[in-house]
Design a protein around this motif. Sequence first.
Motif, PDB file in Angstrom:
ATOM      1  N   ALA A   1      14.286  -1.099   1.049  1.00 25.30           N
ATOM      2  CA  ALA A   1      15.280  -0.175   1.585  1.00 25.30           C
ATOM      3  C   ALA A   1      14.790   0.519   2.846  1.00 25.30           C
ATOM      4  O   ALA A   1      15.558   1.228   3.487  1.00 25.30           O
ATOM      5  N   PHE A   2      13.512   0.319   3.209  1.00 23.15           N
ATOM      6  CA  PHE A   2      12.948   0.931   4.407  1.00 23.15           C
ATOM      7  C   PHE A   2      12.492  -0.149   5.373  1.00 23.15           C
ATOM      8  O   PHE A   2      12.100  -1.239   4.973  1.00 23.15           O
ATOM      9  N   ILE A   3      12.550   0.181   6.619  1.00 22.38           N
ATOM     10  CA  ILE A   3      12.194  -0.753   7.675  1.00 22.38           C
ATOM     11  C   ILE A   3      11.039  -0.178   8.487  1.00 22.38           C
ATOM     12  O   ILE A   3      11.023   1.017   8.794  1.00 22.38           O
ATOM     13  N   ALA A   4      10.065  -1.031   8.808  1.00 18.44           N
ATOM     14  CA  ALA A   4       8.915  -0.589   9.589  1.00 18.44           C
ATOM     15  C   ALA A   4       9.304  -0.458  11.050  1.00 18.44           C
ATOM     16  O   ALA A   4       9.977  -1.316  11.613  1.00 18.44           O
ATOM     17  N   VAL A   5       8.878   0.628  11.660  1.00 19.91           N
ATOM     18  CA  VAL A   5       9.170   0.877  13.070  1.00 19.91           C
ATOM     19  C   VAL A   5       7.892   1.348  13.748  1.00 19.91           C
ATOM     20  O   VAL A   5       6.921   1.732  13.097  1.00 19.91           O
ATOM     21  N   ARG A   6       7.904   1.325  15.055  1.00 26.55           N
ATOM     22  CA  ARG A   6       6.774   1.819  15.829  1.00 26.55           C
ATOM     23  C   ARG A   6       7.214   3.079  16.564  1.00 26.55           C
ATOM     24  O   ARG A   6       8.096   3.033  17.411  1.00 26.55           O
ATOM     25  N   PHE A   7       6.607   4.198  16.194  1.00 23.92           N
ATOM     26  CA  PHE A   7       6.933   5.461  16.850  1.00 23.92           C
ATOM     27  C   PHE A   7       6.079   5.582  18.095  1.00 23.92           C
ATOM     28  O   PHE A   7       4.863   5.470  18.032  1.00 23.92           O
TER      29      PHE A   7
ATOM     30  N   LEU B   1       4.789   5.545  -2.131  1.00 26.39           N
ATOM     31  CA  LEU B   1       5.328   6.559  -1.229  1.00 26.39           C
ATOM     32  C   LEU B   1       6.784   6.257  -0.889  1.00 26.39           C
ATOM     33  O   LEU B   1       7.646   7.145  -0.930  1.00 26.39           O
ATOM     34  N   LEU B   2       7.075   4.986  -0.562  1.00 25.69           N
ATOM     35  CA  LEU B   2       8.440   4.637  -0.177  1.00 25.69           C
ATOM     36  C   LEU B   2       9.391   4.704  -1.368  1.00 25.69           C
ATOM     37  O   LEU B   2      10.592   4.942  -1.188  1.00 25.69           O
ATOM     38  N   ASP B   3       8.861   4.503  -2.561  1.00 22.75           N
ATOM     39  CA  ASP B   3       9.701   4.683  -3.747  1.00 22.75           C
ATOM     40  C   ASP B   3      10.142   6.139  -3.858  1.00 22.75           C
ATOM     41  O   ASP B   3      11.315   6.441  -4.116  1.00 22.75           O
ATOM     42  N   HIS B   4       9.201   7.067  -3.649  1.00 23.35           N
ATOM     43  CA  HIS B   4       9.567   8.489  -3.676  1.00 23.35           C
ATOM     44  C   HIS B   4      10.535   8.817  -2.546  1.00 23.35           C
ATOM     45  O   HIS B   4      11.487   9.573  -2.729  1.00 23.35           O
ATOM     46  N   ALA B   5      10.278   8.260  -1.362  1.00 22.97           N
ATOM     47  CA  ALA B   5      11.172   8.517  -0.237  1.00 22.97           C
ATOM     48  C   ALA B   5      12.570   8.005  -0.537  1.00 22.97           C
ATOM     49  O   ALA B   5      13.574   8.651  -0.195  1.00 22.97           O
ATOM     50  N   GLY B   6      12.653   6.838  -1.194  1.00 23.34           N
ATOM     51  CA  GLY B   6      13.963   6.303  -1.542  1.00 23.34           C
ATOM     52  C   GLY B   6      14.717   7.186  -2.510  1.00 23.34           C
ATOM     53  O   GLY B   6      15.925   7.406  -2.370  1.00 23.34           O
ATOM     54  N   ARG B   7      14.000   7.736  -3.489  1.00 21.39           N
ATOM     55  CA  ARG B   7      14.674   8.593  -4.471  1.00 21.39           C
ATOM     56  C   ARG B   7      15.033   9.957  -3.897  1.00 21.39           C
ATOM     57  O   ARG B   7      15.934  10.633  -4.389  1.00 21.39           O
ATOM     58  N   ALA B   8      14.321  10.377  -2.845  1.00 14.73           N
ATOM     59  CA  ALA B   8      14.656  11.658  -2.208  1.00 14.73           C
ATOM     60  C   ALA B   8      15.725  11.497  -1.140  1.00 14.73           C
ATOM     61  O   ALA B   8      16.275  12.494  -0.663  1.00 14.73           O
ATOM     62  N   THR B   9      16.012  10.258  -0.739  1.00 15.86           N
ATOM     63  CA  THR B   9      17.045  10.008   0.273  1.00 15.86           C
ATOM     64  C   THR B   9      18.406   9.929  -0.392  1.00 15.86           C
ATOM     65  O   THR B   9      18.563   9.302  -1.442  1.00 15.86           O
ATOM     66  N   VAL B  10      19.404  10.563   0.199  1.00 19.21           N
ATOM     67  CA  VAL B  10      20.742  10.637  -0.397  1.00 19.21           C
ATOM     68  C   VAL B  10      21.764  10.048   0.562  1.00 19.21           C
ATOM     69  O   VAL B  10      21.505   9.863   1.756  1.00 19.21           O
TER      70      VAL B  10
ATOM     71  N   ARG C   1       0.830  -1.213   0.000  1.00 19.99           N
ATOM     72  CA  ARG C   1       0.000   0.000   0.000  1.00 19.99           C
ATOM     73  C   ARG C   1       0.856   1.250   0.000  1.00 19.99           C
ATOM     74  O   ARG C   1       0.482   2.283  -0.557  1.00 19.99           O
ATOM     75  N   TYR C   2       2.028   1.145   0.628  1.00 15.85           N
ATOM     76  CA  TYR C   2       2.911   2.303   0.739  1.00 15.85           C
ATOM     77  C   TYR C   2       4.053   2.269  -0.273  1.00 15.85           C
ATOM     78  O   TYR C   2       4.979   3.071  -0.187  1.00 15.85           O
ATOM     79  N   ALA C   3       4.006   1.324  -1.236  1.00 14.42           N
ATOM     80  CA  ALA C   3       5.140   1.137  -2.136  1.00 14.42           C
ATOM     81  C   ALA C   3       5.466   2.405  -2.914  1.00 14.42           C
ATOM     82  O   ALA C   3       6.632   2.794  -3.039  1.00 14.42           O
TER      83      ALA C   3
ATOM     84  N   ALA D   1      21.674   4.706  -4.329  1.00 13.56           N
ATOM     85  CA  ALA D   1      22.859   4.133  -4.966  1.00 13.56           C
ATOM     86  C   ALA D   1      22.517   2.938  -5.830  1.00 13.56           C
ATOM     87  O   ALA D   1      23.384   2.148  -6.163  1.00 13.56           O
ATOM     88  N   ARG D   2      21.267   2.792  -6.201  1.00  7.20           N
ATOM     89  CA  ARG D   2      20.874   1.597  -6.949  1.00  7.20           C
ATOM     90  C   ARG D   2      21.675   1.445  -8.237  1.00  7.20           C
ATOM     91  O   ARG D   2      22.015   0.336  -8.632  1.00  7.20           O
ATOM     92  N   ALA D   3      21.993   2.567  -8.870  1.00  8.85           N
ATOM     93  CA  ALA D   3      22.745   2.472 -10.126  1.00  8.85           C
ATOM     94  C   ALA D   3      24.172   2.021  -9.903  1.00  8.85           C
ATOM     95  O   ALA D   3      24.828   1.582 -10.839  1.00  8.85           O
ATOM     96  N   GLU D   4      24.674   2.100  -8.672  1.00 11.07           N
ATOM     97  CA  GLU D   4      26.052   1.721  -8.383  1.00 11.07           C
ATOM     98  C   GLU D   4      26.134   0.308  -7.827  1.00 11.07           C
ATOM     99  O   GLU D   4      27.206  -0.183  -7.529  1.00 11.07           O
ATOM    100  N   ARG D   5      24.998  -0.377  -7.668  1.00  9.19           N
ATOM    101  CA  ARG D   5      24.964  -1.705  -7.072  1.00  9.19           C
ATOM    102  C   ARG D   5      24.793  -2.756  -8.169  1.00  9.19           C
ATOM    103  O   ARG D   5      24.110  -2.533  -9.169  1.00  9.19           O
ATOM    104  N   ASP D   6      25.386  -3.930  -7.939  1.00  3.97           N
ATOM    105  CA  ASP D   6      25.169  -5.043  -8.859  1.00  3.97           C
ATOM    106  C   ASP D   6      23.794  -5.652  -8.650  1.00  3.97           C
ATOM    107  O   ASP D   6      23.158  -6.125  -9.588  1.00  3.97           O
ATOM    108  N   ALA D   7      23.327  -5.696  -7.399  1.00  6.89           N
ATOM    109  CA  ALA D   7      22.045  -6.319  -7.073  1.00  6.89           C
ATOM    110  C   ALA D   7      21.258  -5.390  -6.167  1.00  6.89           C
ATOM    111  O   ALA D   7      21.220  -5.578  -4.945  1.00  6.89           O
ATOM    112  N   PRO D   8      20.651  -4.354  -6.728  1.00  5.56           N
ATOM    113  CA  PRO D   8      19.939  -3.389  -5.883  1.00  5.56           C
ATOM    114  C   PRO D   8      18.706  -3.988  -5.235  1.00  5.56           C
ATOM    115  O   PRO D   8      18.050  -4.863  -5.797  1.00  5.56           O
ATOM    116  N   ALA D   9      18.392  -3.465  -4.052  1.00  2.40           N
ATOM    117  CA  ALA D   9      17.167  -3.880  -3.376  1.00  2.40           C
ATOM    118  C   ALA D   9      16.007  -3.042  -3.886  1.00  2.40           C
ATOM    119  O   ALA D   9      16.190  -1.983  -4.469  1.00  2.40           O
ATOM    120  N   SER D  10      14.773  -3.491  -3.658  1.00  2.74           N
ATOM    121  CA  SER D  10      13.612  -2.711  -4.056  1.00  2.74           C
ATOM    122  C   SER D  10      13.490  -1.510  -3.142  1.00  2.74           C
ATOM    123  O   SER D  10      13.975  -1.525  -2.010  1.00  2.74           O
TER     124      SER D  10
END
Length: 714
Positions: free
Chosen positions: A179-185, A18-27, A14-16, A166-175
């Motif tokens: 790349a994000f982990i669920a946590v409880r705030f 959103l997390l895709d955008h978050a991944g591309r905005a993370t440096v 459901r959040y895929a 860094a997906r372009a620099e990896r041989d086997a990039p993760a989705s």
Amino acid sequence: MATPQGRTPGDRARYAQLLDHAGRATVGLRPAPGAAAPRMWGSGVFIAPGWVLTCAHVLAAGDGRRRETGPDGVVGVAFGGRVAAARPAYDLSRPAPEAAPGAARADLALLRLLDPEPRHPCAWLSDQPATLLEDAYIFRGHDRSGGEAAGEEGDGARGGAAWPGARAERDAPASPVDAFIAVRFGARDARGLQFGSDVRVAPGASGGPLIDCDRGEVVGIVKGRHLQDHVGLAVPVTALRGLGPEHLVAGAEGLGPDPYHALMSLHDRWHWAGQELGRATGPTWFDAQHAIMAGRGRLWGIQERLQALDLLARLPAPRDPLVVEAAVGEALERGERPAAWALRTWRDGHGALYQGSDPYTELRTFVHYLRIVAQLAADEVRDEPGEAAAAVRAQAVRLAEFVQAKAVVLQPQDRRRIGPVRRRPRSVLVEFEPLFYDEGAAELFNWSVSEGYGQGQWLRVDVQESAGGVPFEQAREQVLRQLGGRLLRADGAAGPGARVRLEVAVPEGRWHTAAGQWEVAASARRTARLRPVGPGRAVILRDQGRREQVDPAWWQRWQGLRTAPALQALRVGPREGAGARLGACAESVWRLLETAGEGALPALCHSVADGFGRDAVGVALDTGFPAGLWPARGHGEERDCDAVCEEFHRGVRELLEGSGGVARLPELVRQLRAKAAEAAEEGTHWARDLVLLYDDPEDPIPPLFTDRPQLSPG
């Protein structure tokens, strides 16, 4: 198999987007481009074009020293398969040298790309403080890093997951989702936001985003894990409200005197621009938010928020944070401080309005707040000349139009209540309305008192209306009994030390009204002394016959006075001796006034109560003059001008020559009245009963306060 915190793969899907955008905005943050064997220091996130937000400790080595950087402090920002050069610009972790002991700090830093051109996504920063939530994610971290934050771990551990930038620099990039982990705030205290996770926070997570997926927003910047109680820590993004010019790194190019307002304006305008028609970009962060939040039955949804924050971003910063708090308190219908966090900008005020109330109440609250902001912004530049002020007025109108469009679904009683927004008044208007009866009947009046906010916006606060009316002197006494308190209340609403202008609108035949000599109560005490109003505040006379309809001559004369390089007194008087009437020289007076230059202002030493003076003022008004000067007790037609008249005209010439423009006349006349009242300056006694006609067509008096036909009684 369940994901961390019991979430299912469906929840993550459901959040895929959103997390895709978050991944591309993370440096990734690392040494400058070209450095040998670079190691990742930590993470950051794009929040505005060319601007990266991270934790300040990411830019320091484990012993607290600065990282090894390139010339002039250049560091590397890795994203989208490339490494761009950037330089630290702001550091909120160290207060300014002049800051008081214990001044607030935040483990945040801002980096600015040296090349402003590269395209990149930006994350959405929440405009409200984080609350307890479960659908939260953080970036897992990099698999290569170094260094530790004091008392925390996160940057110094080994192992971990791939970094989306860094997906372009990896041989086997993760989705992106992996790349994000669920946590409880779970909590918020002096250390920041606290979260827990079943999975160890991997290295390089510091500086990355903490995402509230339920709202689709970044609510914090990850710091690491506390070594004692093992909870994860993040800095709330609302800590950015402490950003000031004192946090600018030496030698860096900053954002001006109010960097927080400038930064968030860039942020909000960027997100709105992403939805423009015809743009060649793909799905945006807003699209991901909309996919998550659509269908929730909100009347004030994310699309309303997106447009509102863009409109607020185009306004200047509020003059005082207390103004924001007052506007929020008014919109929430309570006078106390709205929350336990600082509100610095209009954006912050918007974020303070989410109260978990029903959708209708929430919509009404946002409409009310934005209407207040539109009016306050317009009031700030009401009388300022120039293109910049005009642009602000135009943006305030755009915001007001947006508010009006959203208010159409409000209930009638709410539209009425929100209509008269409490604003900072600039004037109090007393208006005497004559009742016209059969010829020869006694002249009778009704009256009203209004607060003025500029550009023809008035709020009537007192009306005395009856079928029969009362004589003018009685109407004036009725006004004076309550005018002192009304002026004091308007002063208080206008701000500390303010003295609003008194405007008095009178009909023809009452232009000799010496309102500057009216005496009103000096305080709210029941036995308060009476004091003349003129020496303490600007007092002007207005023509009761001019209203919302502005004729071309009036407008053109006003524009001529505003733009004239200098003002000149235009002496108006009969060419014959005593006893002359306008009828004997009508053409010459009309020609004198009609052909006068742009900076000319009529000045009469004759009485304007009747005879030549009254007729001459009528001609001046008919030929468009918005301003003029005369004594309340000018001489009559039984005598010619004398030395007293010459002194008056000389004083008026000197007043206008050094005025600096028509807008300053009300205050300059007030100063003259004050000097004359105190006999502080020789030669000013002629100004004791000076009357200033000052009729601004850009701020016409309100429509008649009665719709009753003006007919003979009975």
